[in-house]
Scaffold this active site. Structure first.
Site, PDB file in Angstrom:
ATOM      1  N   ARG A  29       0.798  -1.258  -0.123  1.00  0.00           N
ATOM      2  CA  ARG A  29      -0.106   0.009   0.130  1.00  0.00           C
ATOM      3  C   ARG A  29       0.875   1.327  -0.109  1.00  0.00           C
ATOM      4  O   ARG A  29       0.587   2.073  -0.804  1.00  0.00           O
ATOM      5  CB  ARG A  29      -0.921   0.088   1.139  1.00  0.00           C
ATOM      6  N   ASN A  47      -6.472  -2.578   1.442  1.00  0.00           N
ATOM      7  CA  ASN A  47      -6.347  -4.029   1.380  1.00  0.00           C
ATOM      8  C   ASN A  47      -7.784  -4.411   1.260  1.00  0.00           C
ATOM      9  O   ASN A  47      -8.826  -3.961   1.955  1.00  0.00           O
ATOM     10  CB  ASN A  47      -6.090  -4.464   2.689  1.00  0.00           C
TER      11      ASN A  47
END
Length: 752
Positions: A29, A47
């Site tokens: 990320r 996520n």
């Protein structure tokens, strides 16, 4: 890796991307955030239960899609990227959103050794992580061993009890930091702490004493590997008579003092998983480290505390001869029980072994032994697959129903399939204790919970009296798989073989379709079915299972088969049972075995290499250690109607009174040549040229390389297992692949 939809990406202003693979807990990320910022894109990354979802909006969205798989973090693995256009929302900022909840189909990556950047900070006096034994970032540190479930967020790991200090919280939130969204981030102000300082731990080791220390996947027992006395004491305390210990060195340069490493071995040693690697020993350590063996298991530091320990030893206790410190690093599992992971349990179970027990307050959720590998025919081969590799999946040839496979009784692993992936658990070990069975059941529960799948069938070994068989049958959804068929299928599954194959399976024992003791088998495998087309000539087993523990008994069996019964008592006069065994072998009702493992035992017994085994495979390993080059006995085998006999080889060994070294070379060379002849004839008869090699005997590097080379020299496509061990540690993968095919082809009605 598959990328869907990028061909028209340049026409779109806002795109939604779904990224599948090992993309949680690896800094993916923050990587996406940095990439989006570089291309001045708006949107978000988060996520989700399947991996990572990304939305991007801006003129350079297509450049982002192109760059995404090329610059990924070192621990990330991308299997597929799907791209689809969506309506623009005119967002100028890019952010990281909280994880989405739901049914999970992504995965956690394996634990990773300390990365170079963290190592630099560990020894930098100006770093706030200076000498902190739990330093980590998105590129390294614990993952699987501290994760409770997915998605992988701090709140679902053992780190949830540690509130981040202001400095850690700032790094966690800083897109420019290597610890941006590093879920295990911690520092001396807010993170886990050791119970003892490095100077105290080093002093205990330097004094010739034993330390138990909590590592990534469980407790380890450490001592000075150059001190025979303390190694002997460790053996006595751990009830480990002869089985070799692994050792740890502080740096790559230190390896050269104790072992001769080939390039592939050294690359494995320094790889991110940091396995124990078998290498040729220079015999410079305590003689009790690996008695009568030519190879030694070596590993480099895995966690920051290991690096700190070697620094403390080098600074405070330099060796007078200038040599570097080498320490025994062995699993803390007394009496063959599972690895200790709990602090209270460590104090209770290790107090009689270790002089110092070093704990810390970060829980280990999933225990995992150190992985062990060797190099066979230029490639890594697992002896034990655990920390650093689990839970990385094995890609199957095609999607299959969800199946749980529970392995055997020894070196147990379990496997769970999901779509076209097989997740093989860490090494569990033997299921002969209540603690071992409990660990087995915990592993199954954790794997099912982590992957969020419900298996429709539980595959198990054909043997009716294994704890794993009883577990499967109790589910009401059991399906049995013959032992050697599963060994063969493990190779076929990982190599994606969907065509018929000849399988040579050489191991110690497996329950046969006829209820017999199989172990040296030639099979023809096709889909979920197999046919036994050959086997080793049966030999009597005087004393039943005792013959597997006392190689001289199998040597006596060979003598009787050669018509030399009178030699038994003379040759084994020091064995009190020699006369009785000689008489026993004249009976016609003794159990027999086709086991290749028992052939190794017989050779070791005849050559005086090993009379009694204190650990499984001891005789074979000591026999292999005496091979300098292989030699073949002319006419050393016979082959009739698929039955291979090595009795002519043993007759030659007896007649020439060879020493152990020459005998070991003749045995290995002749056995390998006989196997190649056996396989080649079967290939001509069946018309199939794909050959898979499996079973515990293929842990023997000499045998594996010789058979592989011989098969390829006659035009056969021969394959060894690479992603799981060839021994029973790979059994569950083969069981799962066969069971999944049976369910697909035939359906499932329960307790097949």
């Amino acid at each position: 890796m598959i990328v869907d939809g990028e061909a028209t990406a340049r026409e779109r202003r806002r795109l939604r991307l779904y990224v599948r693979g090992a993309v949680q807990g690896v800094g993916f990320r923050p990587y996406v955030y940095g990439l989006a910022t570089r291309y001045r894109l708006g949107g978000f990354v988060a996520n989700d239960p399947h991996g990572v979802v990304i939305e991007i909006e801006g003129d350079r969205a297509a450049d982002f899609v192109t760059a995404l798989p090329l610059e990924k973090p070192p621990l990330a693995r991308i299997d597929k990227i799907s791209v689809q256009p969506i309506g623009a929302v005119a967002s100028a900022e890019f952010c990281i959103r909280p994880s989405e909840q739901g049914r999970v189909s992504t995965r956690i990556v394996a634990d990773a050794a300390t990365c170079p950047q963290c190592l630099d900070e560990l020894f930098d006096p100006n770093s706030r992580f200076h000498l902190y034994p739990f330093i980590n970032c998105t590129h390294c540190g614990p993952r699987y061993t501290i994760a409770e479930r997915l998605p992988y967020d701090r709140s679902t790991t053992a780190m949830k009890r540690f509130a981040m200090c202001a400095a850690c919280a700032a790094e966690y939130a800083d897109p420019a930091s290597r610890r941006f969204h590093a879920e295990a981030i911690a520092c001396p102000q807010c993170g886990p702490r050791l119970s003892h300082g490095m100077s105290e731990i080093a002093a205990v080791l330097a004094a010739g004493r034993i330390v138990a220390i909590k590592g990534l996947g469980g407790y380890q027992l450490l001592c000075d590997a150059r001190d025979d006395d303390v190694v002997r004491r460790l053996r006595q305390s751990k009830q480990r008579d002869q089985k070799p210990f692994a050792v740890m060195v502080g740096s790559r340069d230190a390896v050269d003092e104790i072992a001769e490493g080939e390039a592939t071995e050294l690359a494995l040693l320094e790889s991110t998983p940091r396995p124990i690697v078998l290498m040729k020993s220079r015999q410079s350590l305590a003689s009790t480290i690996a008695p009568d063996l030519s190879r030694i298991g070596v590993m480099l530091p895995v966690a920051p505390l290991h690096h700190l320990l070697f620094q403390a030893l080098a600074l405070a206790y330099p060796r007078p001869d200038g040599s570097r410190w080498v320490i025994v690093a062995t699993s803390a599992n007394p009496g063959g029980e599972p690895l200790v992971i709990d602090n209270d349990e460590a104090e209770r179970r290790l107090a009689g072994i270790a002089d110092l027990i070093v704990t810390h307050d970060r829980d280990i959720i999933t225990r995992a032994d150190d992985s062990v590998v060797s190099v066979v025919a230029g490639h890594a081969q697992f002896i034990r697959r655990a920390r650093g590799y689990v839970p990385d999946p094995i890609r199957l040839p095609r999607p299959v129903p969800s199946v749980l496979a529970v392995g055997g009784a020894l070196k147990t692993t379990v496997t769970l399939t999901r779509d076209n992936e097989a997740f093989v658990s860490q090494h569990i070990g033997d299921l002969d204790t209540a603690e071992g069975i409990r660990f087995f059941e915990e592993t199954i529960d954790h794997l099912i919970a982590t992957l969020d799948v419900a298996p429709i069938v539980v595959a198990h070994d054909l043997h009716p009296n294994m704890a794993s068989t009883r577990f499967a049958e109790a589910s009401g959804r059991s399906l049995s798989v013959q032992h050697h068929h599963a060994h063969a299928a493990s190779v076929m599954a990982e190599h994606g073989i969907d065509r018929p194959a000849i399988a040579l399976v050489l191991d110690g024992f497996g329950y046969g379709d006829d209820g017999g003791n199989w172990g040296g088998e030639l099979l023809l495998c096709e889909g979920a079915r197999f046919r036994r087309i050959g086997h080793l000539t049966p030999l009597k087993m005087p004393g039943g299972d005792r013959a597997a523990r006392e190689p001289w008994r199998m040597a006596a069996s060979v003598l009787q088969a050669l018509g030399c019964s009178e030699e038994i008592q003379r040759r084994f006069a020091e064995q009190p049972q020699a006369a009785r065994v000689g008489a026993l072998l004249e009976r016609s009702d003794l159990p027999t075995t086709t086991s290749a493992g028992r052939l190794f035992d017989a050779a070791a017994g005849l050559l005086g290499v090993s009379m009694r085994q204190s650990y499984e495979g001891e005789a074979a390993m000591k026999l292999e250690a005496r091979v300098r080059r292989t030699r073949v006995v002319d006419g050393g085998w016979t082959l009739a109607q698929g039955v291979l006999s090595l009795l002519p080889l043993f007759e030659r060994l007896l007649a020439d009174a060879t020493d152990a070294y020459e005998g070991a070379e003749l045995f290995h060379g002749t056995l390998a040549a006989a196997c190649v002849d056996w396989i080649e004839r079967a290939a001509r008869q069946t018309g199939h040229t794909t050959v898979v090699l499996s079973g515990g005997c293929f842990l023997n590097a000499v045998l594996g390389e010789e058979v592989l080379r011989g098969c390829r020299s006659v035009g056969l496509d021969a394959l060894l297992t690479r992603q799981v061990p060839p021994n029973d540690g790979g059994l569950s993968l083969g069981q799962a692949w066969i069971a999944a095919q049976k369910v697909t082809e035939q359906g499932f009605e329960g307790n097949a």
